[in-house]
Design an enzyme around this catalytic site. Sequence first.
Site, PDB file in Angstrom:
ATOM      1  N   ASP A 171       0.877  -1.173   0.000  1.00  0.00           N
ATOM      2  CA  ASP A 171       0.000   0.000   0.000  1.00  0.00           C
ATOM      3  C   ASP A 171       0.916   1.224   0.000  1.00  0.00           C
ATOM      4  OD1 ASP A 171      -2.080   1.780   0.101  1.00  0.00           O
ATOM      5  OD2 ASP A 171      -3.108   0.812   1.774  1.00  0.00           O
TER       6      ASP A 171
HETATM    7  C1  BGC Z   1      -4.978   3.387   0.191  1.00  0.00           C
HETATM    8  C2  BGC Z   1      -5.115   2.441  -0.986  1.00  0.00           C
HETATM    9  C3  BGC Z   1      -5.082   3.244  -2.264  1.00  0.00           C
HETATM   10  C4  BGC Z   1      -3.770   4.009  -2.309  1.00  0.00           C
HETATM   11  C5  BGC Z   1      -3.617   4.820  -3.581  1.00  0.00           C
HETATM   12  C6  BGC Z   1      -3.774   4.298   0.070  1.00  0.00           C
HETATM   13  O1  BGC Z   1      -3.843   5.303   1.017  1.00  0.00           O
HETATM   14  O2  BGC Z   1      -4.896   2.641   1.387  1.00  0.00           O
HETATM   15  O3  BGC Z   1      -6.327   1.736  -0.897  1.00  0.00           O
HETATM   16  O4  BGC Z   1      -5.241   2.402  -3.371  1.00  0.00           O
HETATM   17  O5  BGC Z   1      -3.736   4.907  -1.207  1.00  0.00           O
HETATM   18  O6  BGC Z   1      -4.479   5.886  -3.616  1.00  0.00           O
END
Ligand code: BGC
Length: 857
Positions: free
Chosen positions: A251
Amino acid sequence: MSSVVELQPSTTVTAVQGPEIRNTMAKQDHDFRELLSVLTLEEKVRLLSGESFTAAAGVKRLNISPIKVADSTSGVRPSQHDSDMTTACFPNTTCLASTWDVEALEDLGEKLATQAKMKSAQVVLGPNINMHRDPRGGRNFEAFSEDPLLAGHLAGAVVRGVQRHGVGSCPKHFVCNDSEYMRHYYNVDQTVDGRPLREIYLAAWSHLLRVCDPVAIMMAYVFSLFYRGHYDLIERVLRKSWGFKGLVMSDWFGTRSTVEAIKAGLDLEMPFPVHRGPKVIEAIKSGQVSEADIDERVIKHLDLRNRTRESHADADAEEYSEIEEATNQTARKLAEGGIILLKNENGTLPLDPNASAGLAVIGEFGRDAVVTGGGSASCNPQYRIPPVDALKDVLADASRMTFSQGVKTRRIIPLAPVPLLQTPDGHAGVEIKYINDSSPDSPILVERREKPSVWMMGEFPAGLQVPGSCIELNTNFKCPSNGKHTLAVRRSGAFRLYVNGEEVLTGPQPDVTTEQFIFNHILLESRVEMAMEEGAVYAIKLVVQSRDRETVGEPTPYAASLCFEEFHDEDQTIIEAMEVARAADTSIVFAGRDGQYESEGYDLEEIALPRNQVALIKAVASASKKTILVLHCGNPIDVSAVVDDVDAIICAHFPGQEGSRALADILTGNVNPSGRTATTWWKTLQDAPSFGDFPAQKDNGGDLTLKYQEGLQIGYRHPKKERVQWPFGYGLSYTTFEYSDLMVAVSGAGSTITLECSVTLTNSGSMAGHEVVQVYVTPAKGSRVWRPEQELKMFTKVFLTPGESKTVSLKEVLRVACSYWDETEKQWRMEEGVYGVLVGQLHSAFTVSDGEHWDGL
Ligand code: BGC
C-alpha cells in the site's frame, strides 16, 4: 407457471476459471518477460518501485513506459490529489455488496475497465475486500461484507469484469485492514495459522482467488512487512498454497524494510522508492540480497505488463455518449439493486406516484445528494441529482411537494463561498503570498485563486523554504446575513487569523501524521464565532507557518484554508421541519452520514445518528402522518432512538451519481427493492462482538495492537442473536416469495466432490421483483471444535414476475462448504458426519462419509 432455469451459480467449481480468464487478457506485441536479460541491474531495481502516486516505474531506454494505476471501484479517478476532475461515479461497495448480484458486479467491472482506459490507467486499485469486523471501521463503506464468501465472490466478479478488457485489477488490502486508526502503526494479535484469519479474513481472499485471477494484490499496512509472519503470508499462503501468480505491491508508503520485504516476496514498493532504489543496490553489494532475488520480483512486474494493455482514451464523441449511457445504466442498476428496504409498516411504501398527495422532503441530504464516502474510494461525480428533483421527475403531480433542510450534518466547516470573497485588488477569490522568513517583505510568489485554499503535498513553489516560510491569504469577505457566524481555519502549521487588522484566532501546528493530514480534516480545524453584519465587508488575513519536513517516506504537507458557516438556529429549523411535515401526507427524512464521516484514514467513534438528527427525526415523526427515513451510510447506524417513531426505513448507502434516481424509483414502486444486508446491523455499538477490542490499543509492551478476541464470532457467526436490529441477508420487498422442494445432493469424486442444492422459488405476491436465494450450511453434529451455527455457502439473485416459479440450482465444492481450519495440523479439515442445509425456511441434510485434511484453494 413453472420453469426450470439453468442459473449461472454464484459459487462454482472453479478449477477452470483461472486459465479461462488468462486467455481473455490482452496480448502485447512482444513478450516483456524477454526483457529480463537486457535490463541492467539498476533498471531492474527501478522496476521494483513506483515513480509517482499513480504509476509504477518504467525504463525509458527500453521504451518500457510506467504502469498507470488508479483508484477505485466507486469511480476510476486519475489521482488521489486531483480531486477536481470528475468521473463516472458508481455506488459504494456496501451498496454493491447488498445487491448480492454477481452478474451486475461483473458488468460493473467491465464499465470500470472502460473508465480506466479513458484515463489511460492499466490497473484499477480495487476492489477492497477487507472484512466488516466492527461498525466503526472507517473504510467499511468501501468493502463488501462481514462474510468472506460473499465478499470474495462479489469482488471476484468485479475483477473478472475489469480484466476481460485488458485492464488489470488489484484487490486490496491483504489482509486485516479492518481498522483505520493509526493504520500504519498497529499490529494484530492473530497469526496466519489461526482459525479467525483462515476462516474469515484470509478466507475472503481464497474465495476470491477461486473465482478470478487478479494481475496484482495490494498488501495491507498491517502486514506490509513489519509483521513477523509476512513471509508466511505472501510466499507460503498466497503463492505456494493458493498458487497466486500475480504481482504483490505495498500500500502507499506501506513498505517498511529493504531486504526483508524483498525476501518476503513483496514485488513492488508504492508509490516511491523509499526503501528501495539505492538501498537495494547496497543490499546486493553487501550480499544480503542476490540478483536472483531481484529477478524473481522483476518477473512479476514484466508478467503484469504482459497481462495488461497500455490504454488510451480513444472514443469519438458518438462512442463516448454511448459509453456514458451504458455506464450510467450500470450505475443506476447497481443502486436499484443495492438499496435496502429495512422497515415498511402501515402500507407506507411504495408511494403512489399518481396521487397528488402532499410530500414533505426534509434534511440537507434531500437536496445535496450524498454519492460517495471519503478517501481514495471517493471521487468527484460527473453530476449530483438532488433527491428532491429525482422525486419530482417520477411524481405525476409534484406541486404539493415541499422541502425543509432540517439540522446540520456537516462534520467540518465548508470553505468560504467564492461569491462572498474578493481579493484586495478587486478580483473574485483570495490573494495568496508565499513568503520566506528570510525576506518577509518580498514574497517569492503572489497569486490569485478563486477557492480560499492552498493544499500542497511535498511539492512547493520554487524558492519556497520548507521549513522557514509562511503562506499569507488575504481577502475581503462580504457577509451574507446578520448573525453570530463561524469562521474557521484548516491548516498544516501554526496560524494567525486577522479580521480588519485584529487577531481573532490563533493556533499551533496540529499534531497530526501526514496520513491524518490527508484524510482527517477535522484535526486541522480551528473555529471562532463572530457577530457579523449583513452586507458589511471584512478584511481577512490568514497566515500559516510551514512545518518541519517529514524525514522518511511521506511528503510534507503545507496547507491553509479559510472556512465559513452562517449561523444556524437548530431549534428553529426543527420547528420549520415539523410545520412542513404537519402539512403533508407523508414525510421523507434524509439522514445518516456522508464522506466526511465515513472515510479512509480514520474510524468512526460512534454509530449513533450524527449531531441533531435524532431530534429532527423524532420531531418530524411526531408531526407527520407517515414518516419514511432514508439513511445514507456505509456502516450500519444505531437506529434504536428512532426505529419505533418512523413507519419505513430505507438504507440508501452512498449510491453514486445515479443514486437519487434509483431511490426515487424505489420510493414510488417503479423498482421493487431487492437489496439485502451484507452485514449485521447491531442494535447499539456495544452489541457488536468486537466492541471492546476496537481500535488498536497499546499492549503491555507498549506496542499498538489490534485484538481480535471475538475470533470467529463476527457478525452473524456470533451465537447471541437478540441484540441484532437487522440480521445479515435481510431486506424487504414489495412482493412475497415462497420456497419449496429443497433438494440436496453430493456427487463427484476426489477434491471436486460437489454439494448441489435445488429449490423452487415462487413469487406469491403481486409485483415483479428479485429475491436473493441464500444457502447456509450447518456443521456436523459433534464437531471437535466450536463452529458457527450456520455459514453462507451459496447464493444467487433471481427475478420473478407475479405467480412465476423457478427451480434454482446451486453448487459448491463439498470441502469448501464443510471444512474448518485445523490449527494443530495447519490444514483444512472436513469432518465426517451429517450436515444441515438451510434455504429460506426450509431445512435439509447431507452426509459426509469420508473426512479429510487438505490445503490449497
Ligand atoms: C490506500 C489504498 C489506495 C492508495 C492509492 C492508500 O492510502 O490505502 O487503498 O489504493 O492509497 O491511492
